[in-house]
Write an enzyme that holds these catalytic residues in place. Sequence first.
Site, PDB file in Angstrom:
ATOM      1  N   GLN A 225      32.946  41.508  35.964  1.00 26.20           N
ATOM      2  CA  GLN A 225      31.472  41.186  35.449  1.00 26.20           C
ATOM      3  C   GLN A 225      31.364  40.061  34.455  1.00 26.20           C
ATOM      4  O   GLN A 225      31.180  40.045  33.349  1.00 26.20           O
ATOM      5  CB  GLN A 225      31.140  42.717  34.585  1.00 26.20           C
ATOM      6  CG  GLN A 225      30.967  43.868  35.497  1.00 26.20           C
ATOM      7  CD  GLN A 225      30.415  45.024  34.549  1.00 26.20           C
ATOM      8  OE1 GLN A 225      29.288  44.892  33.874  1.00 26.20           O
ATOM      9  NE2 GLN A 225      31.017  46.204  34.798  1.00 26.20           N
TER      10      GLN A 225
ATOM     11  N   GLU B 206      38.772  61.337  20.610  1.00 24.60           N
ATOM     12  CA  GLU B 206      39.088  60.043  20.233  1.00 24.60           C
ATOM     13  C   GLU B 206      40.490  59.805  20.290  1.00 24.60           C
ATOM     14  O   GLU B 206      41.389  60.792  20.348  1.00 24.60           O
ATOM     15  CB  GLU B 206      38.628  59.767  18.738  1.00 24.60           C
ATOM     16  CG  GLU B 206      37.215  59.743  18.581  1.00 24.60           C
ATOM     17  CD  GLU B 206      36.753  59.587  17.013  1.00 24.60           C
ATOM     18  OE1 GLU B 206      37.903  59.427  16.080  1.00 24.60           O
ATOM     19  OE2 GLU B 206      35.660  59.341  16.591  1.00 24.60           O
TER      20      GLU B 206
ATOM     21  N   ASP C  91      44.176  39.965  48.526  1.00 24.81           N
ATOM     22  CA  ASP C  91      43.129  39.923  47.929  1.00 24.81           C
ATOM     23  C   ASP C  91      43.649  40.103  46.387  1.00 24.81           C
ATOM     24  O   ASP C  91      44.997  40.702  46.130  1.00 24.81           O
ATOM     25  CB  ASP C  91      42.311  40.913  48.226  1.00 24.81           C
ATOM     26  CG  ASP C  91      40.608  40.386  47.891  1.00 24.81           C
ATOM     27  OD1 ASP C  91      40.563  39.778  47.188  1.00 24.81           O
ATOM     28  OD2 ASP C  91      39.914  41.556  48.300  1.00 24.81           O
TER      29      ASP C  91
ATOM     30  N   LYS D  19      32.683  37.558  53.758  1.00 22.12           N
ATOM     31  CA  LYS D  19      32.349  38.840  53.112  1.00 22.12           C
ATOM     32  C   LYS D  19      31.071  38.979  52.558  1.00 22.12           C
ATOM     33  O   LYS D  19      30.649  37.885  51.763  1.00 22.12           O
ATOM     34  CB  LYS D  19      33.505  39.410  52.048  1.00 22.12           C
ATOM     35  CG  LYS D  19      33.202  40.438  51.493  1.00 22.12           C
ATOM     36  CD  LYS D  19      34.147  41.221  50.651  1.00 22.12           C
ATOM     37  CE  LYS D  19      34.080  41.253  49.205  1.00 22.12           C
ATOM     38  NZ  LYS D  19      35.101  41.930  48.313  1.00 22.12           N
TER      39      LYS D  19
END
Length: 282
Positions: A90, A35, A210, A184
Amino acid sequence: MIVSGSESQILAARLADVTGGRLARVEFKRFPDGELKVRVPDPSADRGVIVASTPSCDAHIELLQLQDALRAAGVQEIVTVMPFMGYARQSKVFETGDPISARAMARAVSTGTDRVLTVEPHKTDVVDLFDVPASTVKAGDLLAEPLPGDLTEPMFVSPDEESTYLAEAARNAYGRGESNHFEKTRHTSTDVEIEPRDVDVTGRDVVLTDDIIATGSTMSEAVDVLQAKDAARVFVTCVHPILMSNAVLKLSDAGVDAIYGTDTLERTVSEVSVAPAIADAL
Ligand code: R5P
């Protein structure tokens, strides 16, 4: 007060220089069970600007802990700057059962801040996923800064249509040349196909632009295409140089002349700083 995550110490120091703000000391600790714990020994300030790129799960946890530490210390206004926002790619459901991971991250970050800034996210509408005001900082023009001044008939090319705006911004900042884009198709995370379209680069210096270089697959394929089309020098530029695994070796093997990125991620190729642009947006 500028408060740095462990991944953004150089950028935070530069931001403190540019703004004249105090750079807080932060201590980072890992317990034997894995942790993490952060500590800001002197958190006294009315306004805290946390600067924390989140390229890893640990960096996400640290950011949440920094926010909590500042709130607990009574800091009135907390601005969270994520120069590189992990999980931003995402941002939609790709297949049934997927989370929108960027939304999950944005919601978590929103609970501990009054405002968010992020630099050139993969898609600008990621800011809509936050529950607090969030905005983007542009950095495309900065990609021109480290380039040599003697480029021959420069052509600024993005590997896909989505990032054409970066090629245009870099071209405009450089002051001469043309901009264009390839097409692409991504088959897998490391298998990328680049279709050159009708872009004539014979004998010209080319600047590839990019938002992110991660595995280097996109850029190394684009460099291969340019070599096959007899380009002169090839410069690879990006905002966020993740450069994981053997990305640098792939690019070098493909024959790039130089790789340049910004300091949203601290790498040896981070030749240009986003600190002034962030300062303007604060
Ligand atoms: C995705 O479309 C992004 O704009 C980048 O092209 C991508 O993240 C680069 O990833 P990699 O270096 O793994 O090809």
